[in-house]
Structures are given as structure tokens and as C-alpha cells.
Design a protein around this motif. Structure first.
Motif, PDB file in Angstrom:
ATOM      1  N   ARG A 269       3.014  49.790  37.494  1.00  0.00           N
ATOM      2  CA  ARG A 269       2.968  50.004  35.901  1.00  0.00           C
ATOM      3  C   ARG A 269       2.764  50.832  34.738  1.00  0.00           C
ATOM      4  O   ARG A 269       3.567  51.108  34.139  1.00  0.00           O
ATOM      5  CB  ARG A 269       1.827  48.788  35.922  1.00  0.00           C
ATOM      6  CG  ARG A 269       1.445  48.241  34.882  1.00  0.00           C
ATOM      7  CD  ARG A 269       2.652  47.070  33.956  1.00  0.00           C
ATOM      8  NE  ARG A 269       2.460  46.744  33.261  1.00  0.00           N
ATOM      9  CZ  ARG A 269       2.733  47.029  31.850  1.00  0.00           C
ATOM     10  NH1 ARG A 269       3.683  48.766  31.431  1.00  0.00           N
ATOM     11  NH2 ARG A 269       2.668  45.898  30.754  1.00  0.00           N
ATOM     12  N   THR A 270       1.847  52.075  35.424  1.00  0.00           N
ATOM     13  CA  THR A 270       1.840  52.873  34.797  1.00  0.00           C
ATOM     14  C   THR A 270       1.971  54.287  35.388  1.00  0.00           C
ATOM     15  O   THR A 270       1.538  53.956  36.493  1.00  0.00           O
ATOM     16  CB  THR A 270       0.717  52.929  33.820  1.00  0.00           C
ATOM     17  OG1 THR A 270      -0.242  53.350  34.987  1.00  0.00           O
ATOM     18  CG2 THR A 270      -0.145  51.706  33.380  1.00  0.00           C
ATOM     19  N   VAL A 271       2.052  55.457  35.194  1.00  0.00           N
ATOM     20  CA  VAL A 271       2.321  56.022  35.567  1.00  0.00           C
ATOM     21  C   VAL A 271       1.557  57.574  33.989  1.00  0.00           C
ATOM     22  O   VAL A 271       2.327  57.173  32.692  1.00  0.00           O
ATOM     23  CB  VAL A 271       3.836  57.187  35.572  1.00  0.00           C
ATOM     24  CG1 VAL A 271       3.638  58.362  36.249  1.00  0.00           C
ATOM     25  CG2 VAL A 271       3.860  56.544  36.848  1.00  0.00           C
ATOM     26  N   PHE A 272       0.490  58.567  34.400  1.00  0.00           N
ATOM     27  CA  PHE A 272       0.142  59.104  33.291  1.00  0.00           C
ATOM     28  C   PHE A 272      -0.121  60.382  33.984  1.00  0.00           C
ATOM     29  O   PHE A 272      -0.843  60.685  35.103  1.00  0.00           O
ATOM     30  CB  PHE A 272      -1.560  58.783  33.230  1.00  0.00           C
ATOM     31  CG  PHE A 272      -1.618  59.051  31.746  1.00  0.00           C
ATOM     32  CD1 PHE A 272      -1.925  58.249  30.853  1.00  0.00           C
ATOM     33  CD2 PHE A 272      -2.501  60.695  32.370  1.00  0.00           C
ATOM     34  CE1 PHE A 272      -2.931  59.062  29.514  1.00  0.00           C
ATOM     35  CE2 PHE A 272      -3.138  61.230  30.721  1.00  0.00           C
ATOM     36  CZ  PHE A 272      -3.324  60.407  29.472  1.00  0.00           C
ATOM     37  N   VAL A 273       0.158  61.451  33.399  1.00  0.00           N
ATOM     38  CA  VAL A 273       0.420  62.829  33.779  1.00  0.00           C
ATOM     39  C   VAL A 273      -0.657  63.796  32.922  1.00  0.00           C
ATOM     40  O   VAL A 273      -1.027  64.051  31.786  1.00  0.00           O
ATOM     41  CB  VAL A 273       1.685  63.461  33.888  1.00  0.00           C
ATOM     42  CG1 VAL A 273       1.380  65.151  34.047  1.00  0.00           C
ATOM     43  CG2 VAL A 273       2.797  62.852  34.236  1.00  0.00           C
ATOM     44  N   GLY A 274      -1.441  64.180  33.312  1.00  0.00           N
ATOM     45  CA  GLY A 274      -2.612  63.993  32.611  1.00  0.00           C
ATOM     46  C   GLY A 274      -3.218  65.926  33.958  1.00  0.00           C
ATOM     47  O   GLY A 274      -2.319  66.936  34.884  1.00  0.00           O
TER      48      GLY A 274
ATOM     49  N   VAL B 290       4.568  55.094  30.941  1.00  0.00           N
ATOM     50  CA  VAL B 290       4.910  56.530  31.339  1.00  0.00           C
ATOM     51  C   VAL B 290       4.284  57.612  30.223  1.00  0.00           C
ATOM     52  O   VAL B 290       5.532  57.321  29.484  1.00  0.00           O
ATOM     53  CB  VAL B 290       6.237  56.778  31.855  1.00  0.00           C
ATOM     54  CG1 VAL B 290       6.291  57.997  32.763  1.00  0.00           C
ATOM     55  CG2 VAL B 290       6.490  56.185  32.771  1.00  0.00           C
ATOM     56  N   THR B 291       3.087  57.966  30.926  1.00  0.00           N
ATOM     57  CA  THR B 291       2.158  59.304  29.872  1.00  0.00           C
ATOM     58  C   THR B 291       2.438  60.459  30.324  1.00  0.00           C
ATOM     59  O   THR B 291       2.325  60.984  31.203  1.00  0.00           O
ATOM     60  CB  THR B 291       1.409  59.067  29.391  1.00  0.00           C
ATOM     61  OG1 THR B 291       0.941  57.053  28.933  1.00  0.00           O
ATOM     62  CG2 THR B 291       0.277  59.383  27.954  1.00  0.00           C
TER      63      THR B 291
ATOM     64  N   GLY C 234       0.000  49.255  21.318  1.00  0.00           N
ATOM     65  CA  GLY C 234       0.454  51.225  21.341  1.00  0.00           C
ATOM     66  C   GLY C 234      -1.123  51.643  22.105  1.00  0.00           C
ATOM     67  O   GLY C 234      -1.718  52.700  21.783  1.00  0.00           O
ATOM     68  N   ARG C 235      -1.926  50.233  22.575  1.00  0.00           N
ATOM     69  CA  ARG C 235      -3.115  51.205  23.675  1.00  0.00           C
ATOM     70  C   ARG C 235      -2.479  51.884  24.715  1.00  0.00           C
ATOM     71  O   ARG C 235      -1.207  51.129  24.804  1.00  0.00           O
ATOM     72  CB  ARG C 235      -3.717  49.574  23.566  1.00  0.00           C
ATOM     73  CG  ARG C 235      -4.632  48.849  22.972  1.00  0.00           C
ATOM     74  CD  ARG C 235      -4.931  47.375  23.319  1.00  0.00           C
ATOM     75  NE  ARG C 235      -5.999  46.893  22.015  1.00  0.00           N
ATOM     76  CZ  ARG C 235      -6.500  45.341  22.391  1.00  0.00           C
ATOM     77  NH1 ARG C 235      -6.681  45.362  23.920  1.00  0.00           N
ATOM     78  NH2 ARG C 235      -7.519  44.999  21.389  1.00  0.00           N
ATOM     79  N   CYS C 236      -4.048  52.794  25.353  1.00  0.00           N
ATOM     80  CA  CYS C 236      -2.884  52.895  26.766  1.00  0.00           C
ATOM     81  C   CYS C 236      -3.344  52.054  27.430  1.00  0.00           C
ATOM     82  O   CYS C 236      -4.747  51.436  27.899  1.00  0.00           O
ATOM     83  CB  CYS C 236      -3.890  54.060  26.572  1.00  0.00           C
ATOM     84  SG  CYS C 236      -3.845  54.895  28.256  1.00  0.00           S
ATOM     85  N   LEU C 237      -2.374  51.996  28.502  1.00  0.00           N
ATOM     86  CA  LEU C 237      -2.538  50.458  29.464  1.00  0.00           C
ATOM     87  C   LEU C 237      -2.627  50.695  30.742  1.00  0.00           C
ATOM     88  O   LEU C 237      -3.743  50.752  31.138  1.00  0.00           O
ATOM     89  CB  LEU C 237      -0.999  49.593  29.407  1.00  0.00           C
ATOM     90  CG  LEU C 237      -1.197  48.446  31.382  1.00  0.00           C
ATOM     91  CD1 LEU C 237      -1.721  47.004  30.281  1.00  0.00           C
ATOM     92  CD2 LEU C 237       0.754  48.133  30.874  1.00  0.00           C
ATOM     93  N   HIS C 238      -2.450  52.460  30.551  1.00  0.00           N
ATOM     94  CA  HIS C 238      -3.066  52.953  31.747  1.00  0.00           C
ATOM     95  C   HIS C 238      -4.678  53.340  32.110  1.00  0.00           C
ATOM     96  O   HIS C 238      -5.392  52.981  32.594  1.00  0.00           O
ATOM     97  CB  HIS C 238      -2.468  54.688  32.157  1.00  0.00           C
ATOM     98  CG  HIS C 238      -3.088  55.689  33.279  1.00  0.00           C
ATOM     99  ND1 HIS C 238      -1.983  55.273  34.420  1.00  0.00           N
ATOM    100  CD2 HIS C 238      -3.990  55.965  33.794  1.00  0.00           C
ATOM    101  CE1 HIS C 238      -3.230  55.793  35.578  1.00  0.00           C
ATOM    102  NE2 HIS C 238      -3.946  56.207  34.677  1.00  0.00           N
TER     103      HIS C 238
END
Length: 410
Positions: free
Chosen positions: A92-97, A128-129, A283-287
Motif C-alpha cells: 500500500r505504501t513505500v517510503f524511501v528515507g 510512493v514517497t 495529502g496526508r502521509c499514508l505511510h
């Protein structure tokens, strides 16, 4: 240096999870966090698990290099597929940090995302962030990310004032983050966040208002604003100890938060978590909401943490040790803990109380319920939601969120 990993029981070499961890998995969303541990320089306030080229020299060899990193992380994505077995969930979500993910070539970030798509599939409306340092991207880089499937980007702005950035040891120039927002929009990014920090030594109310004006004027649909926390072992902590810069007190942090909330509300941004505001629900961060609501996520990369079905684990911290484990066919997990029902109840209160829709009063133990009644009387909880069975922080309650949470989990 980066903070220490928690204690826990050993992680199985194959990374396997107890059978109960995947029970009912289809009812929970699944996200991926991909940690990129590289930075061009270390910011003075940072204690994240990140490394500069100098810090890695001689400690990890070829295995710790940026050039090989995408391939190494993709190996962990493939390990995740084996561990999760026939789990049918699309991601559902991908976050690259990080770190600074955008120190890697855009094609490497796209390849990492493609590995998740190939192994698990992405939900049709997947978020995807990637995080980005404003100085490490340009229009061509952003266009490549967007074409490769990224649809949300988060720029580290921190401040619009040069003297504040200098105290933080930030390497970007004022004005560059705002320009990045425009470039990201031109590249087709639907959602753009700016990260801000308030309470830096030497920052004035005027400096903070100028930062907010610059950030909101750039037109992101999401803003995160965090009080500066001075962690032991950081360069900033050492400078404060030597008396080179003053420590900011809690009253200043509270004043800056009130300024932020007022300015953002006037500009059409609504808070949905104590430190996060968005112009719309989309616009919220779903991750991050996955984290706050106790969903499942796999954290890939050195020092990354994961949670699946009440099992939490964390990877070895050093990039060289991380790569060596995967090269040897072993899980890079350093340890894990199995959360009890009580652990999970307490964590729900800790995390969900920070959200705009709060936490059900039914989760509270008798002592916590009594504390909630006192918090209501003290103006720390909203009356209407309380009457409907939920604990929701007032503005004053948000300023004292940590204290309220401590009382409610007793």
C-alpha cells in the motif's frame, strides 16, 4: 554517532516469523520502508543511522558502497517475499528515507521500487514517497523518479534563515527547497511535503514566521514541523555543552508550535497528527499513518525496523555488516521482540492519541480512564469527542501530549 539498537531476542538466520504473525494479515495494510544510510555531510543535530564517506572509509569495504547499495537492498526485498510466503497483500505504501536517498542515482531508487512491485505488487492507489535533500535533485532527476512510479516527495527544508541552517549544519541554501516544490509539481508529483524544525538555538519568532511564510508560499500540500531535540552524542549537543550556542527551552518550543498551528490553519492546512498538517485528507502521509495505527511494514536497510502481526524486529546498523549478512544468505536482522496484547494496547494509546481523531476510551485501563477524566477537566481533551467515547487532544493538549499520554497508559 547513531543511537543504539534496542535489546531483544535473536533473529532467526532465515528471518522467519512465528506463524501467528501472518494470521489475519489480509485485514491489515502492508507498507515498505527503504533506508538509504548515506549523507554527504552529517548535520550537527542528527543521530540517525547515517554515514558519510569518511565515516565508512575502511569499515565496510566494497560491501558498504553506494554503488552496490540498490542491489543489496533488493536482496532484502526478495528475502521479505520468502519470509512472508504466500501473503497475498499488494503493498500500500513505500517510503524511501535516510540519510539522503537522493544521493543515489534516480535509477537506483526506481529499481528498488520495481523490486517491490515485482515481488509483491503495488496497490492501485499506492503512495510512493522519497525524502530528498534540496541540493541533491534537479528537474531531470525528479522527472525520472516520477516516471519510475514515485508520486510523493518530502524535502528537508528545516528553515528559511541562513543563520539557523548554519547552526543545524544544513548544506542547502535558503530558497532552494521552495524551488524544489515547483520543480516537483512540474515533474508531475501529486503530493509534496516540506519538513521544518523549530526551536534551533538562535532562532527568533520572526525567523520562524519567515520560515513558515516561505514554506507555505511554495505551495506544498503537506508540512511537517518538529521541535528540535538535542540528542546526546551529536555535534550540536557538544556545542551546547561548551556554551557555544544556547539551549532552547520548552516554553519557546510551545510558543513556536502555537505560531505554526495558527499560521497553517489560516493558510488552509489542518493538523492530523501533532506534528503534521495537510491541505486535504488525500495529502496526508499514508505511510506514517500505517506506523501510527499499528499496521504492518517491512523496513529494509541498515538499522531499519519492521513490524508484522505483533512481531517487531530491527536490522544490524552498519552498512557493511548489513551487506555481508545478505551476501551470505542470512537475514540482516539483529534482534526482535514479540509484542503481548498489553504491549500493543499501550502502543495504540501512545501513537493514536497524537492523531486528530484520537483514541477510543475503551482502550484505557481504569487508571487511564480516570486520568482521561482529569485531562478533560483540565482542558487537555476535547469535550464532544469525549462524550462520543474518544480521547482527542485540544490545542493545549497537543502542547502537553507526552504528559497526557503518560497519564493515560498508567
Amino acid at each position: 554517532m547513531p543511537s543504539a539498537l534496542p535489546d531483544g531476542e535473536p533473529m532467526p538466520e532465515d528471518g522467519s516469523l512465528p506463524s501467528h504473525a501472518l494470521a489475519g494479515a489480509g485485514d491489515r495494510p502492508l507498507g515498505f520502508y527503504l533506508h538509504v544510510p548515506y549523507c554527504a555531510t552529517r548535520c550537527g543535530y542528527c543521530d540517525f543511522n547515517t554515514y558519510t564517506a569518511t565515516e565508512l572509509r575502511g569499515t565496510g569495504g566494497v560491501l558498504a558502497s553506494r554503488e552496490n547499495y540498490a542491489d543489496t537492498l533488493i536482496d532484502e526485498v526478495r528475502l521479505a517475499r520468502k519470509v512472508l510466503g504466500d501473503d497475498p497483500r499488494a503493498v500500500r505504501t513505500v517510503f524511501v528515507g535516510g540519510g539522503t536517498p537522493t544521493l543515489l542515482p534516480a535509477r537506483d531508487l526506481v529499481r528498488m521500487l520495481a523490486a517491490i512491485r515485482d515481488e509483491f505488487g503495488l496497490a492501485e492507489d499506492a503512495e510512493v514517497t522519497t525524502e530528498a535533500n534540496p541540493e541533491s535533485v534537479d528537474p531531470a532527476y525528479l522527472a525520472e523518479l516520477r516516471a519510475g512510479g514515485f508520486n510523493r516527495i518530502s524535502f528537508g527544508m528545516q528553515s528559511a534563515r541562513q543563520h539557523v541552517l548554519k547552526v543545524l549544519d544544513r548544506t542547502h541554501t535558503p530558497g532552494r527547497p521552495e524551488a524544489c516544490v515547483a520543480e516537483a509539481r512540474a515533474a508531475g508529483f501529486e503530493h509534496v511535503n516540506l519538513d521544518l524544525i523549530y526551536g534551533t538555538p538562535g532562532e527568533s519568532d520572526e525567523d520562524w514566521r519567515a520560515t513558515l511564510a516561505a514554506a507555505l508560499g511554495a505551495g506544498p500540500d503537506h508540512v511537517s514541523a518538529y521541535a528540535l531535540i538535542v540528542e546526546e552524542g551529536t555535534q550540536l549537543a557538544r556545542r551546547i555543552r561548551r556554551g557555544e550556542v544556547p539551549m532552547t527551552d520548552d516554553d519557546v518550543h510551545a510558543d513556536r508550535y502555537l505560531i505554526a498551528d495558527s499560521v497553517m490553519a489560516e493558510a488552509g492546512y489542518s493538523w492530523y497528527e501533532v506534528s503534521n498538517w495537510a491541505t486535504t485528507e488525500a495529502g496526508r502521509c499514508l505511510h506514517n499513518e500505517l506506523y501510527w495505527r499499528g499496521a504492518d511494514w517491512w523496513g529494509a536497510g541498515p538499522g531499519a525496523h519492521s513490524h508484522v502481526g505483533g512481531v517487531r524486529w530491527w536490522n544490524v546498523k552498519h552498512p557493511g555488516a548489513y551487506a555481508a549478512a545478505l551476501a551470505a544468505g542470512r537475514s540482516p536482522g539483529a534482534g526482535r521482540e514479540l509484542l503481548s496484547a498489553e504491549d500493543r494496547r499501550v502502543e495504540r494509546i501512545l501513537l493514536e492519541l497524537r492523531l486528530a481523531d484520537g483514541v477510543p476510551l475503551s482502550l484505557l485501563a481504569p487508571a487511564g480512564l480516570a486520568a482521561a477524566g482529569r485531562a478533560l477537566a483540565d482542558g487537555l481533551l476535547e469535550a464532544a469527542p469525549y462524550g462520543a467515547g474518544r480521547a482527542v487532544l485540544t490545542l493545549r493538549g497537543r502542547l502537553l501530549a507526552d504528559a497526557v499520554v503518560r497519564d493515560l497508559v498508567d
